[in-house]
Design a protein around this motif. Structure first.
Motif, PDB file in Angstrom:
ATOM      1  N   PHE A 111      -2.160  -4.105   6.451  1.00 40.57           N
ATOM      2  CA  PHE A 111      -1.731  -2.991   5.609  1.00 40.57           C
ATOM      3  C   PHE A 111      -2.734  -2.740   4.478  1.00 40.57           C
ATOM      4  N   LYS A 112      -3.286  -3.806   3.927  1.00 41.44           N
ATOM      5  CA  LYS A 112      -4.261  -3.655   2.849  1.00 41.44           C
ATOM      6  C   LYS A 112      -5.512  -2.961   3.352  1.00 41.44           C
ATOM      7  N   TYR A 113      -5.954  -3.326   4.549  1.00 40.51           N
ATOM      8  CA  TYR A 113      -7.145  -2.703   5.122  1.00 40.51           C
ATOM      9  C   TYR A 113      -6.899  -1.223   5.394  1.00 40.51           C
ATOM     10  N   LEU A 114      -5.710  -0.891   5.931  1.00 42.53           N
ATOM     11  CA  LEU A 114      -5.361   0.503   6.185  1.00 42.53           C
ATOM     12  C   LEU A 114      -5.286   1.290   4.877  1.00 42.53           C
ATOM     13  N   GLU A 115      -4.679   0.688   3.868  1.00 41.08           N
ATOM     14  CA  GLU A 115      -4.586   1.341   2.553  1.00 41.08           C
ATOM     15  C   GLU A 115      -5.976   1.648   1.994  1.00 41.08           C
ATOM     16  N   ASP A 116      -6.874   0.680   2.058  1.00 41.69           N
ATOM     17  CA  ASP A 116      -8.228   0.883   1.538  1.00 41.69           C
ATOM     18  C   ASP A 116      -8.954   1.982   2.325  1.00 41.69           C
ATOM     19  N   ALA A 117      -8.756   1.983   3.642  1.00 38.74           N
ATOM     20  CA  ALA A 117      -9.401   3.004   4.483  1.00 38.74           C
ATOM     21  C   ALA A 117      -8.889   4.395   4.126  1.00 38.74           C
ATOM     22  N   LEU A 118      -7.589   4.538   3.960  1.00 41.15           N
ATOM     23  CA  LEU A 118      -7.023   5.839   3.623  1.00 41.15           C
ATOM     24  C   LEU A 118      -7.506   6.315   2.258  1.00 41.15           C
ATOM     25  N   GLY A 119      -7.580   5.381   1.294  1.00 41.42           N
ATOM     26  CA  GLY A 119      -8.071   5.747  -0.024  1.00 41.42           C
ATOM     27  C   GLY A 119      -9.506   6.239   0.033  1.00 41.42           C
ATOM     28  N   GLU A 120     -10.318   5.568   0.832  1.00 38.45           N
ATOM     29  CA  GLU A 120     -11.722   5.959   0.971  1.00 38.45           C
ATOM     30  C   GLU A 120     -11.850   7.313   1.644  1.00 38.45           C
ATOM     31  N   ILE A 121     -11.056   7.520   2.694  1.00 40.17           N
ATOM     32  CA  ILE A 121     -11.087   8.801   3.411  1.00 40.17           C
ATOM     33  C   ILE A 121     -10.643   9.939   2.501  1.00 40.17           C
ATOM     34  N   ALA A 122      -9.567   9.707   1.749  1.00 36.52           N
ATOM     35  CA  ALA A 122      -9.028  10.747   0.870  1.00 36.52           C
ATOM     36  C   ALA A 122     -10.019  11.137  -0.224  1.00 36.52           C
ATOM     37  N   SER A 123     -10.819  10.186  -0.681  1.00 37.64           N
ATOM     38  CA  SER A 123     -11.749  10.470  -1.779  1.00 37.64           C
ATOM     39  C   SER A 123     -13.093  10.992  -1.296  1.00 37.64           C
ATOM     40  N   ASN A 124     -13.474  10.666  -0.062  1.00 33.24           N
ATOM     41  CA  ASN A 124     -14.814  11.005   0.416  1.00 33.24           C
ATOM     42  C   ASN A 124     -14.868  12.219   1.336  1.00 33.24           C
ATOM     43  N   ASN A 125     -13.764  12.557   1.997  1.00 35.94           N
ATOM     44  CA  ASN A 125     -13.790  13.649   2.958  1.00 35.94           C
ATOM     45  C   ASN A 125     -13.465  14.972   2.278  1.00 35.94           C
ATOM     46  N   THR A 126     -14.180  15.989   2.678  1.00 36.12           N
ATOM     47  CA  THR A 126     -13.996  17.311   2.098  1.00 36.12           C
ATOM     48  C   THR A 126     -12.602  17.837   2.374  1.00 36.12           C
ATOM     49  N   TYR A 127     -12.044  18.490   1.368  1.00 36.22           N
ATOM     50  CA  TYR A 127     -10.727  19.103   1.510  1.00 36.22           C
ATOM     51  C   TYR A 127     -10.892  20.451   2.196  1.00 36.22           C
ATOM     52  N   ASP A 128     -10.303  20.599   3.360  1.00 34.77           N
ATOM     53  CA  ASP A 128     -10.329  21.871   4.082  1.00 34.77           C
ATOM     54  C   ASP A 128      -8.937  22.472   4.077  1.00 34.77           C
ATOM     55  N   GLU A 129      -8.881  23.774   3.940  1.00 37.15           N
ATOM     56  CA  GLU A 129      -7.590  24.454   4.030  1.00 37.15           C
ATOM     57  C   GLU A 129      -7.142  24.425   5.490  1.00 37.15           C
ATOM     58  N   THR A 130      -6.101  23.677   5.777  1.00 32.88           N
ATOM     59  CA  THR A 130      -5.609  23.566   7.151  1.00 32.88           C
ATOM     60  C   THR A 130      -4.380  24.437   7.317  1.00 32.88           C
ATOM     61  N   GLU A 131      -4.425  25.268   8.318  1.00 32.17           N
ATOM     62  CA  GLU A 131      -3.294  26.162   8.600  1.00 32.17           C
ATOM     63  C   GLU A 131      -2.139  25.358   9.195  1.00 32.17           C
ATOM     64  N   ASP A 132      -0.933  25.577   8.670  1.00 31.05           N
ATOM     65  CA  ASP A 132       0.236  24.922   9.231  1.00 31.05           C
ATOM     66  C   ASP A 132       0.490  25.440  10.642  1.00 31.05           C
ATOM     67  N   LEU A 133       1.001  24.570  11.488  1.00 28.85           N
ATOM     68  CA  LEU A 133       1.319  24.949  12.865  1.00 28.85           C
ATOM     69  C   LEU A 133       2.785  24.661  13.120  1.00 28.85           C
ATOM     70  N   ASP A 134       3.539  25.706  13.382  1.00 26.88           N
ATOM     71  CA  ASP A 134       4.978  25.558  13.589  1.00 26.88           C
ATOM     72  C   ASP A 134       5.226  24.811  14.895  1.00 26.88           C
ATOM     73  N   MET A 135       5.900  23.657  14.809  1.00 30.03           N
ATOM     74  CA  MET A 135       6.154  22.816  15.981  1.00 30.03           C
ATOM     75  C   MET A 135       7.607  22.924  16.457  1.00 30.03           C
ATOM     76  N   LYS A 136       8.271  24.020  16.112  1.00 31.91           N
ATOM     77  CA  LYS A 136       9.676  24.172  16.484  1.00 31.91           C
ATOM     78  C   LYS A 136       9.827  24.215  17.998  1.00 31.91           C
ATOM     79  N   LEU A 137      11.015  23.851  18.465  1.00 30.67           N
ATOM     80  CA  LEU A 137      11.328  23.901  19.893  1.00 30.67           C
ATOM     81  C   LEU A 137      12.013  25.231  20.205  1.00 30.67           C
TER      82      LEU A 137
END
Length: 471
Positions: free
Chosen positions: A364-390
């Motif tokens: 869990f610690k390794y995953l937490e560190d990876a997510l923190g690094e990804i969140a801080s280093n990867n560019t923020y792109d505007e992602t369009e929501d995709l409706d997944m309704k049935l």
């Protein structure tokens, strides 16, 4: 003489040599040797011979082993499944129905429930799960809608429900089971993702404890057991146990794996031990700390544990997160490629991990560190929501008739108004938008085209062609 290639062996050998952290099936996360010695498994690969008993007519060691598992879970009887929980769903459905009977299926059920209707030649009604477009999540089923549907269709003999869903979502199953029983409906619960629930009071209650008539567990999903291992629990007198045994003999292999049966036995014994229960409690503590930590990281969002509109309860051992500005399908690739972390699943928005007692605090610690690094280093792109309704299905002919019909293949865009002869299942989220026997509408074509544009795989399409019932 040329030696044949061994691509499966070679690839698995390569994968196994990597130091990968798994939040992914199977539940042993390749660490099962802590209590089941893989080195002795070849010597356990036997068949029905002197002293080994027979799964289809158990009288000795297999009978005793299944009785022990039944005792642990509190069922009337438990049957080992060596063909996976898929066979358990089929056995359960065909044990309590006859061809032509009607069953009610939760629409976001595993495709095995649909296929059970084909094998048993059953007429199907569906109960649609709730959906929240603001968080793009398919939830549980509404108790009042379930009651209305059951009371308005007295021909329904049995229902197949999910508990928990793949996302860890739980409906108010206790109330739903009570309604079903008051209306003479047998309750089959696909608890494939919940065989661990019985071992902690910090998790939702198992369907066995809540009063279901039959419950199917995938031992390999959340217990440290081998892939394809599962258990069918018979839990009430509403079910004819002799009939279940007969259908089990019909649908399961006549050469059951003793390695699989040993794996189930050892996994359940471990979970029922003080060590297993203590390890599960430790896991839950690790998950709570992980959730608390990553929720403080900028851009990372968690799914709340409660939502009155979507679900009654949730199994927190399914870790569920997103990073704003990164598609879930991209995030899961980054974790695998750059950090050697394998998560179970991603949809357009979320990444989901399946945890088990084999996960450590360091994981869990390794995953937490990876997510923190990804969140801080990867560019923020505007992602369009995709409706997944049935889409609410409109059945034209029974699912088994459509599946067995003469059919032809046409372009998807030309199929509107026709009856589907195949499934259309977007992965993710892996829930059928269309099943055999249902009317193909403009809405189906529109949503499938939208999924394809977003890079989502569509099972049932072959180069934009779909099978329809022939005319």
């Amino acid at each position: 003489m040329k030696t044949i290639k061994t691509p499966i062996y070679d690839r698995l050998l390569d994968i196994s040599s990597k130091n990968t952290i798994y939040f992914q099936l199977p539940g042993h996360h390749k660490r099962t040797n802590q209590f089941l010695d893989f080195n002795i498994l070849p010597s356990f690969d036997t068949t029905e011979t002197f002293g080994t008993d027979n799964l289809h007519e158990p009288e000795e060691i297999i009978f005793e082993s299944m009785r022990e598992v039944s005792r642990v879970y509190g069922s009337k009887e438990s049957i080992y499944l060596v063909n996976g929980s898929t066979s358990g769903i089929h056995i359960a459905m065909m044990s309590v129905t006859k061809p032509g009977d009607s069953v009610l299926i939760q629409r976001n059920s595993h495709v095995s429930a649909y296929n059970g209707s084909i094998l048993g030649r059953l007429n199907v009604e569906y109960i649609m799960p709730e959906y929240d477009s603001s968080i793009q999540l398919v939830g549980g089923i509404d108790v009042h809608k379930f009651k209305e549907l059951i009371q308005n269709n007295r021909s329904i003999k049995a229902c197949v429900l999910l508990h928990p869903s793949f996302y860890g979502v739980c409906s108010d199953l206790c109330e739903i089971i009570d309604i079903a029983h008051k209306n003479g409906v047998i309750v089959i619960v696909d608890e494939a993702h919940g065989p661990h629930l019985s071992f902690s009071d910090r998790l939702p209650k198992s369907a066995i404890e809540l009063g279901a008539d039959m419950v199917i567990h995938s031992a390999h999903k959340t217990l440290p057991s081998l892939t394809q291992t599962a258990v069918l629990h018979i839990c009430s007198d509403r079910v004819n146990i002799d009939r279940v045994r007969s259908v089990s003999r019909l649908l399961q292999t006549t050469s059951p794996s003793y390695i699989f049966m040993t794996s189930i036995e050892k996994a359940v014994a471990y979970m029922d031990s003080f060590k297993g229960r203590e390890d599960l409690d430790t896991l839950i503590g690790n998950i709570n700390r992980f959730n608390e930590s990553i929720s403080k990281i900028d851009r990372i969002k968690l799914l709340g544990n409660k939502s009155e509109s979507l679900f009654y309860d949730r199994d927190i051992t399914k870790i569920h997160f997103e990073i704003e500005g990164i598609r879930g399908t991209d995030l899961i690739d980054i974790l695998h490629r750059d950090y050697n972390i394998n998560m179970e699943y991603a949809d357009f928005r979320y990444v989901i991990g399946v945890t088990s007692v084999m996960n450590t605090e360091d994981d869990f610690k390794y995953l937490e560190d990876a997510l923190g690094e990804i969140a801080s280093n990867n560019t923020y792109d505007e992602t369009e929501d995709l409706d997944m309704k049935l889409i609410e299905p409109k059945q034209i002919i029974p699912i088994y008739e459509a599946f067995n019909s003469e059919n032809k293949t046409v372009k998807l865009v030309e199929s509107v108004g026709s009856v589907s002869a195949s499934y259309i299942i977007p992965y993710p989220p892996g829930i059928p938008q269309l099943a055999p026997g249902e009317l193909i509408t403009d809405e189906h074509v529109e949503i499938v085209e939208k999924y394809k544009d977003k890079g989502i795989s569509i099972v049932g399409l072959n180069k934009d062609m779909i099978d329809i019932v022939g005319v």
